[in-house]
Design an enzyme around this catalytic site. Structure first.
Site, short mmCIF file in Angstrom:
data_model
loop_
_atom_site.label_atom_id
_atom_site.label_comp_id
_atom_site.label_asym_id
_atom_site.label_seq_id
_atom_site.Cartn_x
_atom_site.Cartn_y
_atom_site.Cartn_z
CE LYS A 273 40.29 45.38 32.36
NZ LYS A 273 39.26 44.64 33.11
CG ASP A 284 42.12 49.79 37.00
OD1 ASP A 284 41.21 49.86 37.85
OD2 ASP A 284 42.72 48.73 36.72
NE ARG A 348 41.45 40.35 42.61
CZ ARG A 348 40.24 39.84 42.41
NH1 ARG A 348 39.96 38.62 42.86
NH2 ARG A 348 39.30 40.51 41.78
N1 BES Z 1 40.14 47.37 36.91
C1 BES Z 1 39.34 46.21 36.81
C2 BES Z 1 37.97 46.37 37.44
C3 BES Z 1 37.03 47.32 36.75
C4 BES Z 1 36.16 46.87 35.78
C5 BES Z 1 36.97 48.63 37.15
C6 BES Z 1 35.27 47.74 35.19
C7 BES Z 1 36.06 49.50 36.56
C8 BES Z 1 35.22 49.05 35.58
C9 BES Z 1 40.03 45.03 37.50
O1 BES Z 1 41.41 45.02 37.42
C10 BES Z 1 39.55 43.81 36.80
O2 BES Z 1 39.85 43.65 35.66
N2 BES Z 1 38.82 42.97 37.52
C11 BES Z 1 38.29 41.78 36.97
C12 BES Z 1 38.44 40.69 37.99
C13 BES Z 1 38.14 39.33 37.45
C14 BES Z 1 39.20 38.90 36.47
C15 BES Z 1 38.09 38.37 38.62
C16 BES Z 1 36.83 42.02 36.62
O3 BES Z 1 36.14 42.71 37.36
O4 BES Z 1 36.39 41.54 35.57
ZN ZN Z 2 42.30 46.86 37.24
MN MN Z 3 42.11 44.10 35.66
#
Ligand code: BES
Ligand code: ZN
Ligand code: MN
Length: 494
Positions: A273, A284, A348
């Site tokens: 990220k 998370d 997931r």
């Molecule tokens: N934990 C994150 C989702 C998230 C993002 C929660 C911002 C709270 C605030 C999750 O694991 C994630 O990174 N999801 C990705 C999925 C993508 C790679 C398809 C996302 O949402 O960018």
């Molecule tokens: Zn996550």
């Molecule tokens: Mn993630």
């Protein structure tokens, strides 16, 4: 934690709180003559109309040798008949204002002519007061008590203590204390809250309330073939855990399975990220915290119609030398192969193992998972509604109703075979991501592959789990979202 008790109307208090409505015509009033006089002056000045969110603090002058309250706080309830949520919010306002004074104890008078029954008022006020007074100061050695409103230690709700009113108080306390427990877990930074901490906390809280706890470690997961949790944890020095908490009332009762995402820190892994805001990814694990905290309330209340089993798959997601790489193929519990196209779609992966395992092992009548799963749900719904996806309309309606009653509203998004098609992989049974479009639905579509025909609802709380500071009874930071929705659902299960 704020102490709340019920006692018949004490006099001469440090501070007394009154709630008043804003009449359609004329000025707000109160049936207590001394307060009404003060209120009339504030209303005449135009400063106070009793609109929602408003409050005014008085220091009444002693007259005629009568014992009087040192301070009187009047809080507005707004125009219409107050909703349950308006009562919680007004309690949140009250506790914030009382917190600005030096009072350590307060007496709260029940609002009059609301159309709500006394036990309901007591429950709602208790929730609002406890939730609103929550602060997390564990790591602040020099916290300023004046700034934090932490002087207030106890509240007396002015009502006669009967079996019914005490039960209402207990319901409010169980719900609010469980939500505060979830906030406590979430507030712990990543280095103080690892997968091992989930297991430890489950054992601690189960002890007092007679729940069964078991923890699957890395070796058991290897035996069971939980390639999702194992894969995600590969890049981290912290071993993964799958914590299981069971409440069983009878073998004949249906079982509700709760599954919460317990990702104690999500860096994204190799699909790293951006650094701005990454510290928030310690949150998370809010889904895992929500289901574990719900079990505390379940253990205290012991519902008679339902067994409840909670599963918390927990891991860190870090880009260590052994980390999952984009393109890797993993095998989940039950045998499905998944191509990990993006290591940041890790929630997931850990949920898939837990859902498949939990459904096979506990044969639940329904399963609900709760997870900070996608950033996309924030784009779609913002911070005021949790995303809800389900394969069963009846269960979905129940969850919506429970969320509404708890003041944690949800909004359903669709599922369907078209979405599933987007997850086709050229090398495995399915892949974990596609293009960004419809990200929340795709996340749920992935999970749906692991629940079979069991009625299932998925709560995407990425937008509501923290930093949703619009409400008087939800301070900055983690909200404890989901706990009171799940508890409401469990209490009303038929
Ligand atoms: N934990 C994150 C989702 C998230 C993002 C929660 C911002 C709270 C605030 C999750 O694991 C994630 O990174 N999801 C990705 C999925 C993508 C790679 C398809 C996302 O949402 O960018
Ligand atoms: Zn996550
Ligand atoms: Mn993630």
């Amino acid at each position: 934690m704020l102490k709340v008790n019920i006692k018949a109307a004490p006099t001469a208090n440090e501070i007394a709180v009154y709630f008043v409505r804003q009449p359609a015509k004329g000025k707000p009033s109160c049936s207590e003559p001394t307060v009404n006089e003060l209120l009339a002056r504030a209303a005449a000045s135009g400063d106070f109309t009793a609109k929602e969110g408003q409050s005014v603090l008085f220091y009444p002058a002693a007259g005629g040798g009568k014992k009087i309250d040192q301070r009187v706080l009047v809080v507005g309830l707004g125009k219409e008949k107050p909703t349950a949520e308006a009562i919680r919010k007004a309690a949140g306002v009250a506790v914030a204002q009382v917190g600005k004074t030096k009072a350590k104890e307060t007496v709260v008078r029940l609002p009059e002519k609301t159309g709500l029954a006394i036990p309901e008022l007591l429950e709602l006020l208790t929730e609002g007061l406890i939730l609103g007074s929550y602060r997390f100061q564990k790591y602040q050695t020099a916290a300023d008590p004046e700034e934090n409103g932490s002087q207030l230690k106890s509240v007396v709700l002015a009502a006669s203590p009967t079996k019914e009113t005490q039960a209402a108080l207990a319901r409010g306390m169980n719900a609010a204390e469980a939500a505060c427990l979830a906030r406590n877990m979430a507030n712990e930074p990543g280095n103080h809250w690892t997968p091992t901490h989930f297991a430890r906390e489950a054992k601690r809280l189960a002890h007092g309330v007679g729940l069964k706890v078991s923890v699957l470690g890395k070796a058991e997961m290897q035996k069971l073939g939980m390639g999702g949790i194992l894969g995600v944890s590969q890049g981290s020095a912290q071993p993964p855990t799958l914590t299981i908490v069971e409440y069983r009332v009878s073998p004949k009762a249906p079982t509700l399975l709760l599954v919460g995402k317990g990702l104690t820190f999500d860096s994204g892994g190799i699909s790293l990220k951006p650094s701005a805001g990454m510290e928030e990814m310690k949150y998370d694990m809010c889904g895992g915290a929500a289901v574990l905290a719900t079990m505390q309330a379940v253990g205290r209340e012991r519902p008679t119609k339902l067994n409840v089993v909670a599963l918390i798959p927990s891991s860190e997601n870090l880009p260590g030398p052994a980390a999952l790489k984009p393109g890797d193929v993993i095998t989940h519990y039950g045998g499905k192969n998944v191509e990990v196209v993006n290591t940041d779609a890790e929630g997931r992966l850990i949920l898939a193992d837990a859902l498949a395992y939990g459904i096979e092992k506990y044969k639940p009548a329904a399963v609900i998972d709760i997870a900070t799963l996608t950033g996309a749900v924030i784009i779609g719904l913002g911070h005021h509604r949790t995303g809800l996806l389900a394969n069963d309309d009846t269960l979905c309606d129940k969850v919506v109703a429970a969320g509404e009653a708890a003041g944690e509203p949800l909004w359903r998004l669709p599922l369907g075979p078209e979405y599933r098609k987007q997850l086709k992989s050229t090398v495995a049974d399915l892949k974990n991501v596609d293009k960004r479009d419809g990200g929340t639905i795709l996340g749920a579509a992935f999970l749906q592959e692991f629940v079979g025909k069991t009625p299932w609802a998925h709560l995407d709380i990425a937008g509501t789990a923290w930093s949703f500071t619009e409400k008087s009874y939800v301070p900055k930071g983690p909200s404890g979202i989901g706990v009171r929705t799940l508890l409401t659902l469990i209490r009303s299960w038929k």
